[in-house]
Scaffold this active site. Sequence first.
Site, PDB file in Angstrom:
ATOM      1  N   ILE A 294       0.833  -1.209   0.000  1.00  0.00           N
ATOM      2  CA  ILE A 294       0.000   0.000   0.000  1.00  0.00           C
ATOM      3  C   ILE A 294       0.863   1.252   0.000  1.00  0.00           C
ATOM      4  CG2 ILE A 294      -2.118  -0.824   1.103  1.00  0.00           C
ATOM      5  CD1 ILE A 294      -1.000   0.059   3.757  1.00  0.00           C
ATOM      6  N   CYS A 295       0.287   2.299  -0.575  1.00  0.00           N
ATOM      7  CA  CYS A 295       0.834   3.651  -0.405  1.00  0.00           C
ATOM      8  C   CYS A 295      -0.405   4.542  -0.300  1.00  0.00           C
ATOM      9  CB  CYS A 295       1.736   4.043  -1.577  1.00  0.00           C
ATOM     10  SG  CYS A 295       0.885   4.073  -3.144  1.00  0.00           S
TER      11      CYS A 295
END
Length: 564
Positions: free
Chosen positions: A525-526
Amino acid sequence: MKVIIVGGVAGGASCAARLRRLDEKAEILVVERGPYVSYANCGLPYHIGGVIEKESSLLVSSEAMFRAMFAIDVRTGCEAIKISPDKKTVELRNVATGEVTTESYDKLVLSPGAVTVRPPLPGIDLPGIFQVRTVPDARAIREWLERGSLFLAGMHIYSGFQTVRPKTRAVVIGGGFIGLETAENLVHREFDVTLVEMLDQVLAPLDREMARVVEGYVERHGLRLALNDGVSGFRQAANGSLEVQTKSGKVYPADIVILSLGVRPDTALAKAAGLEIGERGGIRVDDQMRTSNPDIFAVGDAIEVRDFVTGQWSLIALAGPANRQGRIAADVIAGRDSRFRGTQGTSIIGLFGAAAAWTGASEKTLNRIGNKDFEKIYIYPNSHAGYYPGARPIAMKVLFRKSDGRLLGAQALGEDNVDKRISALAVAIQMGATIYDLEEAELCYSPQFGSAKDPVNFAGMVAAGVLRGDMPISHWDSAGKGFLLDVREPVELAVEQAPGAVNIPLGQLRARLGELPRDREIHVICRSGGRAYYATRMLLQNGFKARTLSGGMLSRFHALLLEN
Ligand SMILES: Cc1cc2nc3c(=O)[nH]c(=O)nc-3n(C[C@H](O)[C@H](O)[C@H](O)COP(=O)(O)OP(=O)(O)OC[C@H]3O[C@@H](n4cnc5c(N)ncnc54)[C@H](O)[C@@H]3O)c2cc1C
């Protein structure tokens, strides 16, 4: 040839005008029950809100103009009350005098529209309860608001010590686009507005997580939502104001109530004439708008149409399809081979400076019909180049077929240029385009209008990356099973953390691969997905099992909203 058209607004008026353009000799009679033809019913909520100040601005055309310009006999205040298909006649009633006359036809076109759903709830006929369908409806609402309800008028009279007039309280019932547009306009008028909706979301065609974003946005702009609650009745309180009672036992006081519970096809005439009615309750027509009687055509809200994406029969009450269908009926009557392609339900609603738009199939529709051959992506591109002032993110959900990449549907929310992205995707869907076609679409670009990779291209590139295996993806509902890797910078975590995630900023990842498991699937994730994609590529090429979490922390916001 004599053609009678029943209904003189969207479908009926466009049919009449097109027919005249194709056939100078045809005798065309349009009958309209109401007082106006070809008026802009889509503008009614904005007239109520005062954005469109003059009622006359809504009256796009008139009987006299139809006569003078098109030699079309338009009769307002004239209702078609009976069709005799065997004799090919229609009985017409003068609404003012009650006089009934009979007219014969060679071809008949029905464009009677829809009827507003009005359940027989206790108190539904009380003064102060309105619907928004016609110009007279809007006029009645404006008059009521200007005069004030019994309650407000009373406060005005007895307010010797009061310097501030109380806020007008409006309750709008129904969270479809007419209900929401009207509610927004009443908020603009500085009313205290509550919208009551029986479903657990507004804008039913949107997927729930996307609707949640709309709900948060309108609530931040002062519209109170009461979801998951149906109205059970209305009462007039002792002080003259109204009370809206709900099934959950709540009572909402109101000075005005707007009913916007949806519409259903007006099939009364068609049924009585023995025309076939379809499974969704609309008049059944073929792709040339012909009913089960070859001399009778039907168009607009009254008919059911094939959904272009799912192939299912559906009811779509929208002005665009009604106008196109009216035109096609005219073409066919004039001997041309035009055909309706079906509908995708392409829609847009503006709310407090933002827009929500959609086209094609939603995820819930695909699930409902048992279609499992699809994937979805969430992306948050800027509306135009980020370095040029005024760029705003657009939240987009795009659905496509896993087996061949065909574009199935899209939903978008944002404050800038949402419409042009959904319009482009709508054309793509109608042309049978795939997400690979979106990658190659050549669209307008300069910094104030878009990006060199427009959101439409970007959607194609991300989706194609998924199908090519370059970027396996996952979604928040399945991410918990794997190893969660957050590649954002520590400073970002101070604002918003992903519980259970291990943080290795993207810039350090190559050096720290040894900290990652090789036996588990890694969900990366970002903030929105861009950095996670780079990380995923790096991990895959280093022999890890990795997936980009589609939409990153921004789509987690959707998931969280659903949990709550
Ligand atoms: C407030 C409002 C806002 C809307 N906003 C949008 C929007 O933003 N975008 C969008 O795409 N769509 C919008 N719509 C929907 C759109 O207006 C309709 O889908 C479209 O008008 C349907 O066209 P139609 O010809 O089928 O019916 P209508 O345009 O409703 O016309 C039907 C006409 O037939 C007349 N009629 C019915 N029965 C008889 C009879 N027996 N004899 C004589 N006359 C008869 C009725 O009086 C009516 O005027 C909106 C609708 C409303 C009410």
